[in-house]
Design a protein around this motif. Structure first.
Motif, PDB file in Angstrom:
ATOM      1  N   VAL A  70       0.828  -1.214   0.000  1.00 54.07           N
ATOM      2  CA  VAL A  70       0.000   0.000   0.000  1.00 54.07           C
ATOM      3  C   VAL A  70       0.858   1.258   0.000  1.00 54.07           C
ATOM      4  N   TYR A  71       1.901   1.272   0.816  1.00 53.81           N
ATOM      5  CA  TYR A  71       2.754   2.458   0.931  1.00 53.81           C
ATOM      6  C   TYR A  71       3.800   2.557  -0.172  1.00 53.81           C
ATOM      7  N   GLY A  72       4.071   1.464  -0.856  1.00 52.91           N
ATOM      8  CA  GLY A  72       5.088   1.473  -1.908  1.00 52.91           C
ATOM      9  C   GLY A  72       6.504   1.393  -1.370  1.00 52.91           C
ATOM     10  N   MET A  73       6.624   1.128  -0.093  1.00 51.22           N
ATOM     11  CA  MET A  73       7.919   1.014   0.585  1.00 51.22           C
ATOM     12  C   MET A  73       7.639   0.517   1.994  1.00 51.22           C
ATOM     13  N   PRO A  74       8.668   0.077   2.703  1.00 52.40           N
ATOM     14  CA  PRO A  74       8.418  -0.323   4.097  1.00 52.40           C
ATOM     15  C   PRO A  74       7.789   0.829   4.879  1.00 52.40           C
ATOM     16  N   TYR A  75       6.824   0.497   5.735  1.00 46.05           N
ATOM     17  CA  TYR A  75       6.076   1.510   6.467  1.00 46.05           C
ATOM     18  C   TYR A  75       6.985   2.434   7.266  1.00 46.05           C
ATOM     19  N   GLU A  76       7.961   1.874   7.975  1.00 40.26           N
ATOM     20  CA  GLU A  76       8.852   2.711   8.791  1.00 40.26           C
ATOM     21  C   GLU A  76       9.590   3.733   7.937  1.00 40.26           C
ATOM     22  N   GLN A  77       9.972   3.340   6.726  1.00 41.36           N
ATOM     23  CA  GLN A  77      10.640   4.259   5.805  1.00 41.36           C
ATOM     24  C   GLN A  77       9.674   5.373   5.381  1.00 41.36           C
ATOM     25  N   TRP A  78       8.447   4.992   5.021  1.00 45.79           N
ATOM     26  CA  TRP A  78       7.446   5.989   4.620  1.00 45.79           C
ATOM     27  C   TRP A  78       7.186   6.956   5.766  1.00 45.79           C
ATOM     28  N   LYS A  79       7.055   6.401   6.963  1.00 48.44           N
ATOM     29  CA  LYS A  79       6.763   7.207   8.146  1.00 48.44           C
ATOM     30  C   LYS A  79       7.856   8.251   8.386  1.00 48.44           C
ATOM     31  N   LYS A  80       9.108   7.829   8.275  1.00 55.44           N
ATOM     32  CA  LYS A  80      10.227   8.761   8.473  1.00 55.44           C
ATOM     33  C   LYS A  80      10.262   9.845   7.408  1.00 55.44           C
ATOM     34  N   LYS A  81       9.969   9.464   6.166  1.00 56.75           N
ATOM     35  CA  LYS A  81      10.071  10.413   5.055  1.00 56.75           C
ATOM     36  C   LYS A  81       8.878  11.349   4.932  1.00 56.75           C
ATOM     37  N   TYR A  82       7.679  10.839   5.240  1.00 60.10           N
ATOM     38  CA  TYR A  82       6.489  11.591   4.869  1.00 60.10           C
ATOM     39  C   TYR A  82       5.519  11.917   6.000  1.00 60.10           C
ATOM     40  N   GLN A  83       5.545  11.172   7.080  1.00 61.91           N
ATOM     41  CA  GLN A  83       4.562  11.422   8.132  1.00 61.91           C
ATOM     42  C   GLN A  83       4.999  12.588   9.005  1.00 61.91           C
ATOM     43  N   THR A  84       4.082  13.490   9.218  1.00 61.69           N
ATOM     44  CA  THR A  84       4.349  14.633  10.090  1.00 61.69           C
ATOM     45  C   THR A  84       3.603  14.435  11.402  1.00 61.69           C
ATOM     46  N   PRO A  85       4.074  15.040  12.468  1.00 57.95           N
ATOM     47  CA  PRO A  85       3.344  14.909  13.740  1.00 57.95           C
ATOM     48  C   PRO A  85       1.938  15.495  13.610  1.00 57.95           C
ATOM     49  N   ALA A  86       0.988  14.836  14.228  1.00 57.94           N
ATOM     50  CA  ALA A  86      -0.386  15.329  14.204  1.00 57.94           C
ATOM     51  C   ALA A  86      -0.473  16.619  15.003  1.00 57.94           C
ATOM     52  N   THR A  87      -1.208  17.561  14.461  1.00 56.97           N
ATOM     53  CA  THR A  87      -1.421  18.817  15.171  1.00 56.97           C
ATOM     54  C   THR A  87      -2.507  18.629  16.222  1.00 56.97           C
ATOM     55  N   ALA A  88      -2.593  19.572  17.118  1.00 53.89           N
ATOM     56  CA  ALA A  88      -3.645  19.528  18.134  1.00 53.89           C
ATOM     57  C   ALA A  88      -5.021  19.572  17.461  1.00 53.89           C
ATOM     58  N   GLU A  89      -5.132  20.341  16.385  1.00 52.80           N
ATOM     59  CA  GLU A  89      -6.402  20.439  15.665  1.00 52.80           C
ATOM     60  C   GLU A  89      -6.774  19.100  15.034  1.00 52.80           C
ATOM     61  N   GLN A  90      -5.790  18.429  14.427  1.00 49.02           N
ATOM     62  CA  GLN A  90      -6.055  17.125  13.823  1.00 49.02           C
ATOM     63  C   GLN A  90      -6.484  16.110  14.890  1.00 49.02           C
TER      64      GLN A  90
END
Length: 104
Positions: A70-90
């Motif tokens: 689904v991610y096109g790469m290992p999840y941990e790699q995707w998470k490091k490259k693309y995931q941002t911390p959730a904001t308080a609003e999110q």
């Protein structure tokens, strides 16, 4: 789609799913939490649904392999490259969505 045979319908559904994955891949800026807030599913949900569908058919597919697909790469790699911390609003919006579901 009643006039379409089962094999063709399955091929159409598979093609649409692959296109959805391509679309999500092209829009890595869309965070999973945003998908959960707006649509009540995310990339991880798709991975879990794939595992469940495999199990229903007697096929073996583990969650990590499904996520990598689904991610096109290992999840941990995707998470490091693309995931941002959730904001308080999110976080508040996600909690509100979950609260609304529990009260429905």
């Amino acid at each position: 789609m009643q006039h379409i045979d089962d094999t063709t319908r399955t091929e159409i559904e598979a093609a649409a799913f692959r296109r959805l994955l391509d679309h999500l891949d092209a829009h890595k800026e869309v965070q999973n939490i945003d998908l959960m807030i707006l649509a009540d599913f995310c990339r991880n949900c798709l991975s879990k649904w794939m595992v469940a569908a495999a199990e229903e058919r007697g096929a073996e597919l583990d969650y990590d392999s499904a996520r990598e697909y689904v991610y096109g790469m290992p999840y941990e790699q995707w998470k490091k490259k693309y995931q941002t911390p959730a904001t308080a609003e999110q976080q508040a919006a996600l909690e509100a969505r979950h609260s609304h579901k529990e009260n429905a």
